[in-house]
Design a protein around this motif. Structure first.
Motif, PDB file in Angstrom:
ATOM      1  N   LEU A  12      -9.388   0.970 -11.708  1.00  0.00           N
ATOM      2  CA  LEU A  12      -9.717   0.175 -10.523  1.00  0.00           C
ATOM      3  C   LEU A  12      -8.469  -0.503  -9.961  1.00  0.00           C
ATOM      4  CD1 LEU A  12     -12.070  -1.015  -8.756  1.00  0.00           C
ATOM      5  CD2 LEU A  12     -12.142  -2.908 -10.370  1.00  0.00           C
ATOM      6  N   ASN A  13      -7.695  -1.126 -10.820  1.00  0.00           N
ATOM      7  CA  ASN A  13      -6.486  -1.831 -10.373  1.00  0.00           C
ATOM      8  C   ASN A  13      -5.439  -0.866  -9.811  1.00  0.00           C
ATOM      9  OD1 ASN A  13      -7.403  -4.419 -10.974  1.00  0.00           O
ATOM     10  ND2 ASN A  13      -6.739  -4.262 -13.116  1.00  0.00           N
ATOM     11  N   VAL A  14      -5.295   0.288 -10.456  1.00  0.00           N
ATOM     12  CA  VAL A  14      -4.328   1.285  -9.977  1.00  0.00           C
ATOM     13  C   VAL A  14      -4.731   1.778  -8.589  1.00  0.00           C
ATOM     14  CG1 VAL A  14      -3.431   3.632 -10.354  1.00  0.00           C
ATOM     15  CG2 VAL A  14      -3.606   2.034 -12.280  1.00  0.00           C
ATOM     16  N   LEU A  15      -6.026   2.070  -8.415  1.00  0.00           N
ATOM     17  CA  LEU A  15      -6.508   2.555  -7.125  1.00  0.00           C
ATOM     18  C   LEU A  15      -6.387   1.496  -6.031  1.00  0.00           C
ATOM     19  CD1 LEU A  15      -9.646   4.656  -8.143  1.00  0.00           C
ATOM     20  CD2 LEU A  15      -7.620   5.503  -6.957  1.00  0.00           C
ATOM     21  N   LYS A  16      -6.653   0.234  -6.390  1.00  0.00           N
ATOM     22  CA  LYS A  16      -6.525  -0.852  -5.398  1.00  0.00           C
ATOM     23  C   LYS A  16      -5.091  -0.967  -4.890  1.00  0.00           C
ATOM     24  CE  LYS A  16      -8.700  -4.808  -6.141  1.00  0.00           C
ATOM     25  NZ  LYS A  16      -9.247  -5.963  -6.875  1.00  0.00           N
ATOM     26  N   GLU A  17      -4.148  -0.885  -5.814  1.00  0.00           N
ATOM     27  CA  GLU A  17      -2.732  -0.955  -5.428  1.00  0.00           C
ATOM     28  C   GLU A  17      -2.354   0.225  -4.530  1.00  0.00           C
ATOM     29  OE1 GLU A  17      -0.064  -1.345  -8.701  1.00  0.00           O
ATOM     30  OE2 GLU A  17      -1.143  -3.048  -9.571  1.00  0.00           O
ATOM     31  N   TYR A  18      -2.822   1.429  -4.896  1.00  0.00           N
ATOM     32  CA  TYR A  18      -2.489   2.625  -4.131  1.00  0.00           C
ATOM     33  C   TYR A  18      -3.100   2.544  -2.727  1.00  0.00           C
ATOM     34  CZ  TYR A  18      -2.266   7.450  -2.581  1.00  0.00           C
ATOM     35  OH  TYR A  18      -2.019   8.580  -1.840  1.00  0.00           O
ATOM     36  N   CYS A  19      -4.383   2.156  -2.656  1.00  0.00           N
ATOM     37  CA  CYS A  19      -5.077   2.115  -1.359  1.00  0.00           C
ATOM     38  C   CYS A  19      -4.487   1.051  -0.432  1.00  0.00           C
ATOM     39  CB  CYS A  19      -6.573   1.881  -1.561  1.00  0.00           C
ATOM     40  SG  CYS A  19      -7.414   3.310  -2.290  1.00  0.00           S
ATOM     41  N   ALA A  20      -3.988  -0.029  -1.024  1.00  0.00           N
ATOM     42  CA  ALA A  20      -3.350  -1.065  -0.205  1.00  0.00           C
ATOM     43  C   ALA A  20      -2.090  -0.522   0.475  1.00  0.00           C
ATOM     44  CB  ALA A  20      -3.005  -2.275  -1.067  1.00  0.00           C
TER      45      ALA A  20
END
Length: 415
Positions: A12-20
């Motif tokens: 979840l955290n990795v995807l949030k950083e990428y999507c930002a």
């Protein structure tokens, strides 16, 4: 469970950083929403839902994928459900399956209108092409609306299009119209469009429902199992295994489940079947072998672990290690009756009757197999509760299938 949550949180955290950093990568945003909506953190769930609704408004492929994810979310409120119905019906990429999903949601919103909604759908689908009717006909079968299937599908249509034929045959079966079923199966057109597996399975099923000799049913079901294996049909192997298991044709069930256990991404249900049938068949060696291999593959699966530890303690194998692991499992599942019986067996193997009897307290016999009930009765008698032991034994059918070691406990208690 904790490991899965931790893993999900990391992703979840990795995807949030990428999507930002990549706001226009909608595929990655969709992946992120899937993790958000299953999160135990409410703000994350809310953010995920917000993103899903935004994506669902897009008319392309990403939009219909978002609609599918929304449709999988549990516990939608009435307003969101109505909103979802409208999008399921209006999205440019929506198919018949989406129309059926919308209908299910409308029934969920107004259960009292179920009959009217179904009738409206029947009238709508009546004039559509065969291909377009399949999702609705499949749903009718799932909902046990078998007469509606026959009213919507003509025999000639069924014999011309395999997906309709399979549902038509299911409807005939469930309505007990076996003469018609036999006539359809014997029709050369059915043989042309059905797979070898489906055709063979229905021949076996027809033999069973018409009360043919057991050997004939066994021979035909075995032929269906071989055809499914030849065609690589893991779905049908599972169905045939379950069918055979429920009818006491355990050797066919074992062969079917064993074949499934060797199929990539289908191994788990195959092993579940092997473990279950080994217990039904009273085969301790097969039970230990299948459950041992299952926990090697899925060490976090507590159900496989419970089966293996119970079997080990019942057979008196690896007692010290098995008891230690069983007690750890009991800490996680303190109300699990099967684990309590296994713990009692472990202490019994060490000659500690007092601890055995302590662990039999609170056992719910309704959640135990008949073999575990026999073990319970043995401990009840050892503890001086003769009347309770007799009552438990009396409730066990005389032809009940048990593991040989469970039968020993049963006979000791009865004697």
């Amino acid at each position: 469970e904790m490991c899965i949550r931790d893993r999900n949180a990391i992703v979840l955290n990795v995807l949030k950083e990428y999507c930002a950093k990549h706001p226009n990568d909608f595929e990655s945003l969709l992946r992120l929403t899937k993790f958000q909506v299953i999160s135990s953190v409410r703000p994350e769930v809310a953010k995920g839902m917000e993103s899903l609704w935004m994506l669902a408004q897009k008319d392309g492929e990403i939009g219909i994928k978002a609609v599918d994810v929304l449709n999988s979310v549990k516990g939608l409120g009435p307003e969101d459900m109505q909103r979802l119905v409208e999008r399921l019906e209006s999205h440019p990429r929506a198919t018949g399956w989406h129309e059926v999903a919308a209908m299910k949601r409308r029934i969920e919103l107004a259960p009292s209108r179920r009959s009217a909604i179904v009738q409206e759908a029947v009238a709508k689908y009546q004039g559509l092409a065969r291909e377009e009717r399949v999702p609705f006909v499949r749903w009718l079968v799932e909902e046990k609306e078998f007469r509606q299937v026959l009213s919507l599908v003509e025999e000639s249509d069924a014999l011309a299009y395999q997906p309709l034929l399979l549902n038509y045959l299911s409807a005939l079966t469930m309505l007990g119209r076996f003469d018609e079923l036999g006539r359809m199966i014997e029709n050369p057109k059915a043989a042309e469009i059905l797979t070898k597996t489906d055709h063979a399975f229905y021949h076996a099923h027809l033999a069973f429902v018409k009360g043919k000799p057991r050997d004939e049913v066994r021979q035909k079901l075995s032929a269906a199992r071989i055809a499914a294996q030849d065609e690589g049909r893991a779905d049908m192997l599972l169905l045939i295994g379950d069918y055979a298991e429920k009818r006491g044709l355990l050797e066919i069930a074992i062969d079917a489940y064993d074949a499934v256990s060797k199929k990539a991404r289908m191994e788990r249900p195959g092993f579940e079947g092997l473990v279950r049938v080994a217990q039904l068949n009273g085969n301790m060696d097969a039970l230990l072998k299948a459950s041992r291999e299952a926990i090697r593959r899925w060490p976090d699966d507590e159900n496989f672990t419970e089966r293996y530890l119970y079997a080990s303690l019942l057979a008196g194998k690896e007692v010290e290690l098995s008891l230690e692991r069983t007690l750890r499992l009991l800490e996680k599942r303190p109300k699990d009756s099967a684990v309590k019986v296994a713990s009692a067996l472990g202490y019994f193997r060490f000659g500690d009757l007092e601890m055995s009897l302590n662990h039999m307290q609170g056992v719910d016999l309704n959640k135990c197999t008949v073999g575990q009930q026999a073990v319970f009765a043995f401990f009840a008698k050892l503890g001086g509760f003769d009347d309770a032991a007799k009552m438990v034994l009396k409730a066990i059918p005389s032809d009940a299938k048990m593991l040989p070691e469970e039968t020993v406990f049963y006979n000791k208690t009865k004697g």
